[in-house]
Design a protein around this motif. Structure first.
Motif, PDB file in Angstrom:
ATOM      1  N   UNK A   1      51.474  48.252  39.665  1.00  0.00           N
ATOM      2  CA  UNK A   1      50.899  48.800  40.892  1.00  0.00           C
ATOM      3  C   UNK A   1      49.431  48.414  40.931  1.00  0.00           C
ATOM      4  N   UNK A   2      48.929  48.061  42.097  1.00  0.00           N
ATOM      5  CA  UNK A   2      47.555  47.585  42.230  1.00  0.00           C
ATOM      6  C   UNK A   2      46.545  48.624  41.753  1.00  0.00           C
ATOM      7  N   UNK A   3      46.779  49.902  42.061  1.00  0.00           N
ATOM      8  CA  UNK A   3      45.846  50.954  41.658  1.00  0.00           C
ATOM      9  C   UNK A   3      45.770  51.084  40.145  1.00  0.00           C
ATOM     10  N   UNK A   4      46.878  50.820  39.431  1.00  0.00           N
ATOM     11  CA  UNK A   4      46.877  50.869  37.973  1.00  0.00           C
ATOM     12  C   UNK A   4      45.922  49.824  37.418  1.00  0.00           C
ATOM     13  N   UNK A   5      45.934  48.636  38.003  1.00  0.00           N
ATOM     14  CA  UNK A   5      45.048  47.560  37.562  1.00  0.00           C
ATOM     15  C   UNK A   5      43.593  47.925  37.853  1.00  0.00           C
ATOM     16  N   UNK A   6      43.346  48.475  39.042  1.00  0.00           N
ATOM     17  CA  UNK A   6      41.990  48.880  39.398  1.00  0.00           C
ATOM     18  C   UNK A   6      41.472  49.951  38.457  1.00  0.00           C
ATOM     19  N   UNK A   7      42.296  50.948  38.125  1.00  0.00           N
ATOM     20  CA  UNK A   7      41.879  52.012  37.211  1.00  0.00           C
ATOM     21  C   UNK A   7      41.601  51.459  35.827  1.00  0.00           C
TER      22      UNK A   7
END
Length: 197
Positions: A184-190
């Motif tokens: 998930x994109x948010x996982x990478x951002x976090x």
């Protein structure tokens, strides 16, 4: 107490944050089941106790529209009159598959080779869970990238929606470009934010 049956007749209340002043606690557990069509599912805490309601709004706030059964998860939860409810996802930890991948393209792939491939930003073009596959497009590249449902499950996801942002590790399969890993994109951002702290 919240019922844990998939055949529950009524839709649970929205998974928005609890009012100020209510006690929240951190728990770790595993997804018992989640149905994106019904808009909810349940988590079993590692410490035991009643099933924890996970509403789709809480999952969407984390940046995902689905989660695979059995996925390890950390949550902030609170007690309600109807049972324990998740109010925020802290982390999702996709499990490592103990069985060889059923896809010939990734069955013999060295994990170090896969990890060496960069995580690339992409959007879902379409995905059909019933067929078990779909396609995504990496930003700035015209080729479609094949996404298989088994690769999703290994990444802790169970379904994708058109337009959903992802991060992919793309490999060259026998029939073209395919996702060897999906996040998930948010996982990478976090992850990027925590590494820069």
């Amino acid at each position: 107490m919240v019922e844990d049956s998939k055949d529950q007749g009524s839709q649970p209340q929205s998974g928005q944050h609890a009012p100020e002043g209510e006690d929240h606690r951190h728990i770790a557990g595993a997804v018992k089941w989640f149905d994106p069509v019904k808009g909810f599912g349940f988590v079993v805490a590692d410490e035991g106790g009643p099933d924890i309601l996970l509403h789709i709004n809480v999952l969407r706030n984390f940046g995902q529209s689905s989660i695979a059964d059995g996925t390890s998860i950390e949550l902030m939860v609170h007690e309600t009159g109807r049972g324990v409810q998740a109010v925020q996802i802290v982390a999702i930890h996709p499990g490592e598959s103990t069985q060889p991948a059923p896809l010939p393209d990734i069955a013999g792939l060295d994990q170090e080779t896969l990890r060496a491939a960069p995580l690339e930003p992409a959007r879902v073009k379409w995905f059909d869970k019933a067929k078990g596959f779909g396609f995504a497009n990496v930003f700035g590249k015209p080729e479609d990238v094949f996404v298989h449902v088994e690769v999703l499950r290994q990444s802790g996801l169970s379904d994708l929606q058109p337009g959903e942002a992802l991060a992919l590790r793309v490999i060259q399969g026998k029939r073209g470009q395919m996702a060897g890993e999906v996040q998930a994109w948010e996982t990478v951002l976090q992850s990027d934010i925590s590494q820069n702290d």
